[in-house]
Design a protein around this motif. Structure first.
Motif, mmCIF file in Angstrom:
data_model
loop_
_atom_site.group_PDB
_atom_site.id
_atom_site.type_symbol
_atom_site.label_atom_id
_atom_site.label_comp_id
_atom_site.label_asym_id
_atom_site.label_seq_id
_atom_site.Cartn_x
_atom_site.Cartn_y
_atom_site.Cartn_z
ATOM 1 N N LEU A 71 0.826 -1.199 0.000
ATOM 2 C CA LEU A 71 0.000 0.000 0.000
ATOM 3 C C LEU A 71 0.868 1.259 0.000
ATOM 4 O O LEU A 71 0.595 2.222 -0.717
ATOM 5 C CB LEU A 71 -0.922 -0.008 1.222
ATOM 6 N N LEU A 72 1.943 1.241 0.783
ATOM 7 C CA LEU A 72 2.863 2.373 0.802
ATOM 8 C C LEU A 72 3.570 2.529 -0.549
ATOM 9 O O LEU A 72 3.791 3.647 -1.021
ATOM 10 C CB LEU A 72 3.907 2.191 1.902
ATOM 11 N N SER A 73 3.917 1.403 -1.164
ATOM 12 C CA SER A 73 4.571 1.456 -2.472
ATOM 13 C C SER A 73 3.659 2.091 -3.516
ATOM 14 O O SER A 73 4.107 2.865 -4.366
ATOM 15 C CB SER A 73 4.974 0.044 -2.926
ATOM 16 N N LYS A 74 2.371 1.764 -3.450
ATOM 17 C CA LYS A 74 1.415 2.346 -4.386
ATOM 18 C C LYS A 74 1.313 3.854 -4.177
ATOM 19 O O LYS A 74 1.225 4.630 -5.139
ATOM 20 C CB LYS A 74 0.028 1.713 -4.195
ATOM 21 N N GLU A 144 6.786 -1.977 -8.007
ATOM 22 C CA GLU A 144 5.522 -1.466 -7.488
ATOM 23 C C GLU A 144 5.626 -0.019 -7.043
ATOM 24 O O GLU A 144 4.615 0.608 -6.713
ATOM 25 C CB GLU A 144 5.029 -2.366 -6.359
ATOM 26 N N GLU A 145 6.842 0.528 -7.007
ATOM 27 C CA GLU A 145 7.024 1.941 -6.674
ATOM 28 C C GLU A 145 6.988 2.813 -7.930
ATOM 29 O O GLU A 145 7.006 4.043 -7.834
ATOM 30 C CB GLU A 145 8.369 2.142 -5.961
ATOM 31 N N LEU A 146 6.951 2.187 -9.101
ATOM 32 C CA LEU A 146 6.952 2.937 -10.351
ATOM 33 C C LEU A 146 5.533 3.371 -10.727
ATOM 34 O O LEU A 146 4.552 2.729 -10.334
ATOM 35 C CB LEU A 146 7.539 2.084 -11.479
ATOM 36 N N PRO A 147 5.400 4.462 -11.502
ATOM 37 C CA PRO A 147 4.074 4.876 -11.974
ATOM 38 C C PRO A 147 3.415 3.771 -12.794
ATOM 39 O O PRO A 147 4.087 3.040 -13.522
ATOM 40 C CB PRO A 147 4.390 6.101 -12.847
ATOM 41 N N TYR A 148 2.110 3.649 -12.656
ATOM 42 C CA TYR A 148 1.368 2.592 -13.344
ATOM 43 C C TYR A 148 0.025 3.135 -13.797
ATOM 44 O O TYR A 148 -0.391 4.229 -13.411
ATOM 45 C CB TYR A 148 1.161 1.392 -12.417
ATOM 46 N N ILE A 149 -0.652 2.367 -14.629
ATOM 47 C CA ILE A 149 -1.994 2.722 -15.091
ATOM 48 C C ILE A 149 -2.972 1.708 -14.524
ATOM 49 O O ILE A 149 -2.757 0.495 -14.628
ATOM 50 C CB ILE A 149 -2.059 2.742 -16.632
ATOM 51 N N LYS A 150 -4.037 2.209 -13.924
ATOM 52 C CA LYS A 150 -5.013 1.345 -13.264
ATOM 53 C C LYS A 150 -6.090 0.898 -14.248
ATOM 54 O O LYS A 150 -6.709 1.707 -14.936
ATOM 55 C CB LYS A 150 -5.674 2.106 -12.108
ATOM 56 N N ILE A 151 -6.292 -0.412 -14.311
ATOM 57 C CA ILE A 151 -7.422 -0.987 -15.045
ATOM 58 C C ILE A 151 -8.450 -1.391 -14.000
ATOM 59 O O ILE A 151 -8.169 -2.232 -13.140
ATOM 60 C CB ILE A 151 -6.992 -2.201 -15.890
ATOM 61 N N GLU A 152 -9.617 -0.778 -14.041
ATOM 62 C CA GLU A 152 -10.604 -0.979 -12.981
ATOM 63 C C GLU A 152 -11.311 -2.328 -13.108
ATOM 64 O O GLU A 152 -11.515 -2.841 -14.211
ATOM 65 C CB GLU A 152 -11.654 0.144 -13.023
ATOM 66 N N GLY A 153 -11.694 -2.871 -11.963
ATOM 67 C CA GLY A 153 -12.521 -4.069 -11.953
ATOM 68 C C GLY A 153 -13.949 -3.717 -12.356
ATOM 69 O O GLY A 153 -14.336 -2.548 -12.350
ATOM 70 N N TYR A 167 2.187 -1.661 -15.790
ATOM 71 C CA TYR A 167 3.452 -0.943 -15.743
ATOM 72 C C TYR A 167 4.079 -0.914 -17.134
ATOM 73 O O TYR A 167 4.236 -1.968 -17.763
ATOM 74 C CB TYR A 167 4.411 -1.631 -14.766
ATOM 75 N N PRO A 168 4.436 0.278 -17.635
ATOM 76 C CA PRO A 168 5.059 0.364 -18.961
ATOM 77 C C PRO A 168 6.323 -0.486 -19.030
ATOM 78 O O PRO A 168 7.110 -0.530 -18.081
ATOM 79 C CB PRO A 168 5.404 1.852 -19.100
ATOM 80 N N ALA A 169 6.509 -1.185 -20.139
ATOM 81 C CA ALA A 169 7.681 -2.056 -20.292
ATOM 82 C C ALA A 169 8.099 -2.110 -21.752
ATOM 83 O O ALA A 169 7.297 -1.867 -22.656
ATOM 84 C CB ALA A 169 7.369 -3.459 -19.785
ATOM 85 N N GLU A 170 9.377 -2.427 -21.952
ATOM 86 C CA GLU A 170 9.929 -2.575 -23.306
ATOM 87 C C GLU A 170 10.687 -3.893 -23.376
ATOM 88 O O GLU A 170 11.491 -4.212 -22.503
ATOM 89 C CB GLU A 170 10.844 -1.397 -23.618
ATOM 90 N N ILE A 171 10.359 -4.684 -24.394
ATOM 91 C CA ILE A 171 10.979 -5.992 -24.578
ATOM 92 C C ILE A 171 11.435 -6.090 -26.024
ATOM 93 O O ILE A 171 10.613 -6.103 -26.946
ATOM 94 C CB ILE A 171 9.997 -7.158 -24.281
ATOM 95 N N GLY A 172 12.739 -6.140 -26.250
ATOM 96 C CA GLY A 172 13.259 -6.274 -27.607
ATOM 97 C C GLY A 172 12.797 -5.196 -28.552
ATOM 98 O O GLY A 172 12.566 -5.444 -29.745
ATOM 99 N N GLY A 173 12.617 -3.970 -28.060
ATOM 100 C CA GLY A 173 12.170 -2.874 -28.905
ATOM 101 C C GLY A 173 10.663 -2.742 -29.009
ATOM 102 O O GLY A 173 10.166 -1.810 -29.635
ATOM 103 N N ILE A 174 9.929 -3.663 -28.404
ATOM 104 C CA ILE A 174 8.466 -3.611 -28.440
ATOM 105 C C ILE A 174 7.952 -2.984 -27.143
ATOM 106 O O ILE A 174 8.328 -3.407 -26.048
ATOM 107 C CB ILE A 174 7.855 -5.019 -28.608
#
Length: 219
Positions: A71-74, A144-153, A167-174
């Motif tokens: 919760l603190l990390s969020k 979990e301390e990084l900025p993220y985008i919430k997808i609601e239930g 969480y934004p991520a990059e894998i092999g240029g994608i």
């Protein structure tokens, strides 16, 4: 009650690292509340599994639980987002097979609509699963301390579907997103990644291939 304020105060007293003996009197000044109010709220935090507390005639020992730290990390992640702090982590792992749930859940309208609106693309109906190497597990917690985008239930009238953090991520240029559902069968060592394309095919990946995942906003 302000759960974050209580958890932050306890963390500053060292309860994030280990069990600490703390009296209610010590907390009165920092929390600006009566001893009865503090005792009641500590009990509530314990009932919510946000702290671990042991009470004895000698006093009480408190440690923030993993749920409390999450919760603190969020909260920390939200502040980074507010102040536009950009940070990246690099996680290493191997490609792994999942339970086959990704395709089903991603394709559900309530999720797909939010993915397109909030993430900016229509994901391929499936996830790339990456099992993190053991030496990256501590780094994974920092994600979990990084900025993220919430997808609601949501509910479709017959059943409810849980929320997820992306969480934004990059894998092999994608460019894609690591999706962390509130409800999951997986342990913390497995990443589920969504992208506009089928990453296994585009990157020519198979189970067991080593891979690097860069997590965080692109600078």
């Amino acid at each position: 009650m302000d759960q974050i304020r209580y958890l932050k105060t306890l963390a500053l007293l060292g309860c994030d690292q280990k069990p600490v003996k703390i009296s209610v009197k010590e907390l009165e000044k920092d929390l600006d509340a009566s001893d009865k109010t503090i005792s009641r709220n500590l009990k509530f935090l314990e009932e919510q599994n946000l702290i671990i507390r042991e009470i004895s005639p000698a006093g009480q020992v408190i440690q923030i639980s993993p749920s409390g730290m999450k919760l603190l990390s969020k909260e920390f992640a939200d502040y980074k987002k507010i102040f536009h702090v950009k940070e990246q982590l690099e996680l290493e792992g191997v490609v792994a097979s999942g339970l086959g749930e990704g395709q089903y859940y991603i394709s559900i309208d309530g999720y797909m609509e939010q993915f397109q609106k909030k993430l900016g693309f229509k994901p391929f109906p499936g996830t790339l699963n990456v099992k993190i190497k053991e030496y990256c597990l501590e780094l994974r917690k920092r994600m979990e301390e990084l900025p993220y985008i919430k997808i609601e239930g949501f509910s479709d009238g017959q059943r409810t579907y849980g929320a997820s953090d992306c969480y934004p991520a990059e894998i092999g240029g994608i460019q894609g997103f690591i999706i962390v559902p509130e409800r999951t069968h997986y342990q913390g060592d497995l990443l589920e990644i969504i992208a506009p394309v089928k990453m296994r095919e585009v990157l020519k990946l198979k189970d067991g291939d080593e891979i690097k995942v860069t997590v965080g906003e692109v600078c």
